[in-house]
Design an enzyme around this catalytic site. Structure first.
Site, PDB file in Angstrom:
ATOM      1  N   GLU A   1       0.819  -1.213   0.000  1.00 14.63           N
ATOM      2  CA  GLU A   1       0.000   0.000   0.000  1.00 14.63           C
ATOM      3  C   GLU A   1       0.857   1.268   0.000  1.00 14.63           C
ATOM      4  OE1 GLU A   1      -2.924  -0.482  -0.714  1.00 14.63           O
ATOM      5  OE2 GLU A   1      -3.682  -2.304   0.252  1.00 14.63           O
TER       6      GLU A   1
ATOM      7  N   HIS B   1      -2.881   2.233   8.332  1.00 12.92           N
ATOM      8  CA  HIS B   1      -3.941   1.418   7.728  1.00 12.92           C
ATOM      9  C   HIS B   1      -4.161   0.190   8.600  1.00 12.92           C
ATOM     10  CE1 HIS B   1      -6.284  -0.980   4.983  1.00 12.92           C
ATOM     11  NE2 HIS B   1      -5.304  -1.835   4.749  1.00 12.92           N
TER      12      HIS B   1
ATOM     13  N   HIS C   1      -7.110  -3.133   9.748  1.00 13.35           N
ATOM     14  CA  HIS C   1      -8.304  -3.914   9.399  1.00 13.35           C
ATOM     15  C   HIS C   1      -9.221  -3.969  10.616  1.00 13.35           C
ATOM     16  CE1 HIS C   1      -6.073  -6.191   5.910  1.00 13.35           C
ATOM     17  NE2 HIS C   1      -6.122  -4.896   5.749  1.00 13.35           N
TER      18      HIS C   1
ATOM     19  N   GLU D   1     -17.523  11.990  22.419  1.00  9.40           N
ATOM     20  CA  GLU D   1     -16.194  12.516  22.093  1.00  9.40           C
ATOM     21  C   GLU D   1     -15.942  12.558  20.581  1.00  9.40           C
ATOM     22  OE1 GLU D   1     -14.187   8.200  22.964  1.00  9.40           O
ATOM     23  OE2 GLU D   1     -12.820   9.881  22.968  1.00  9.40           O
TER      24      GLU D   1
ATOM     25  N   HIS E   1     -12.864  -3.681   3.838  1.00 12.29           N
ATOM     26  CA  HIS E   1     -11.410  -3.856   3.942  1.00 12.29           C
ATOM     27  C   HIS E   1     -10.834  -3.269   5.226  1.00 12.29           C
ATOM     28  CE1 HIS E   1      -7.290  -3.825   1.711  1.00 12.29           C
ATOM     29  NE2 HIS E   1      -7.105  -3.708   3.002  1.00 12.29           N
TER      30      HIS E   1
HETATM   31  P1  13P Z   1       1.048  -5.511   3.080  1.00 12.81           P
HETATM   32  O1  13P Z   1       1.453  -6.762   3.805  1.00 12.81           O
HETATM   33  O2  13P Z   1       1.652  -5.441   1.688  1.00 12.81           O
HETATM   34  O3  13P Z   1       1.336  -4.268   3.891  1.00 12.81           O
HETATM   35  O4  13P Z   1      -0.518  -5.559   2.827  1.00 12.81           O
HETATM   36  C1  13P Z   1      -1.410  -5.699   3.897  1.00 12.81           C
HETATM   37  C2  13P Z   1      -2.703  -5.004   3.639  1.00 12.81           C
HETATM   38  O5  13P Z   1      -3.407  -4.718   4.588  1.00 12.81           O
HETATM   39  C3  13P Z   1      -3.102  -4.664   2.264  1.00 12.81           C
HETATM   40  O6  13P Z   1      -4.189  -3.795   2.232  1.00 12.81           O
HETATM   41 ZN    ZN Z   2      -5.364  -3.853   4.093  1.00  8.67          ZN
END
Ligand code: 13P
Ligand code: ZN
Length: 274
Positions: free
Chosen positions: A115, A139, A141, A169, A210
């Site tokens: 990413e 980023h 999940h 908050e 995602h």
């Molecule tokens: P990477 O292992 O390449 O960082 O990818 C993980 C991910 O969350 C892709 O969206």
């Molecule tokens: Zn991801």
């Protein structure tokens, strides 16, 4: 100074581990990057051993010659704390903002996160918008936010308002709101362009089905932002699991009163009547 002794590296490792402990980083899920300050680069650059230049896959001219600490592609957040040299790396961006090279880390091979285009395009946008203050792009999940992308309309104004309502908050922590990117193939320039476009307006962008991207000035603020949004999503998931409608909630006028007292500007576009 040894790289692992540097405070910014310690802060990065701690944040990665905090995210792992929250359950946001199954397998290699998620990635983290930090735009290193010039004086921090100076303090550790005796350790740099530059590898060959590689294309970023997009163009970030305003990040020319900047250095970033980044998680590796395919690396597990749960391993960052026990083997940082294998899991993370420092990269340098070239003078045009089109190529990068690893100068430290990933000692067993590999490359920065897949990413990287999204991270660097977000860094470029947020650096400009914040006059250089924003340095962290994260980023993750995040389970509850992902779950909500299956049941709420994928609209900025719906996610912003629903998440604001779940914890008092929230409008203070993310007064500008939250953007939503519809499902797209991850890892490339197209999703990076869509995300960075939203990041001109927001500090948080949701990737449908995602996860989330968050931007902030330092590790505490960026982790705290991700944590606050995900906690609010967890409350909404719990509420929706009990009954489909709220019996009572925070009203648009309540938000306006809060904005006055807490001195935040809450855009009227999110205070619509339902
Ligand atoms: P990477 O292992 O390449 O960082 O990818 C993980 C991910 O969350 C892709 O969206
Ligand atoms: Zn991801």
């Amino acid at each position: 100074m040894k790289i692992l002794d540097a405070e910014f590296v310690q802060g990065f490792i701690r944040m990665a581990n905090d995210g792992w402990e929250q359950g946001w980083h199954e397998r290699n899920g998620g990635n983290l990057s930090y735009r290193i300050k010039p004086e921090e680069v100076e303090s550790v650059k005796e350790n740099f051993k530059p590898k060959e230049w590689q294309p970023i896959g997009t163009s970030v001219p305003k990040l020319a010659n900047e250095y970033f600490l980044v998680t590796g592609s395919g690396k597990y957040f749960r391993n960052v704390i026990i083997k940082p040299e294998d899991s993370i790396c420092i990269i340098e961006v070239d003078g045009k903002g089109e190529n990068y090279r690893i100068v430290w880390g990933l000692v067993n091979g590999g490359r920065p996160t897949s990413e990287l285009p999204s991270h660097l395009m977000n860094h470029e946008v947020k650096m400009v918008a914040s006059n250089g203050a924003h340095r962290v792009i994260y980023h993750a999940h995040t389970t509850n936010v992902i779950a909500l992308t299956f049941v709420l309309p994928l609209e900025d104004k719906v996610f912003t308002r629903e998440l604001w309502e779940m914890a008092t908050e929230c409008p203070v922590v993310f007064p500008d709101g939250i953007g939503v990117v519809p499902w797209m193939v991850p890892g490339g320039r197209e999703i990076a362009v869509a995300t960075s476009e939203l990041m001109k307006k927001y500090d948080v962008a949701i990737w449908a089905h995602h996860g989330m991207f968050a931007s902030g000035e330092d590790f505490d603020l960026t982790f705290g932002l991700m944590h606050t949004v995900e906690k609010s999503a967890e409350i909404l998931v719990k509420m929706l699991s009990m009954q489909p409608d709220k019996r009572q909630t925070i009203t648009p006028q309540n938000f306006r009163d809060l904005a006055g007292d807490f001195k935040v500007a809450l855009p009227e576009e999110f205070l619509y009547e339902k």
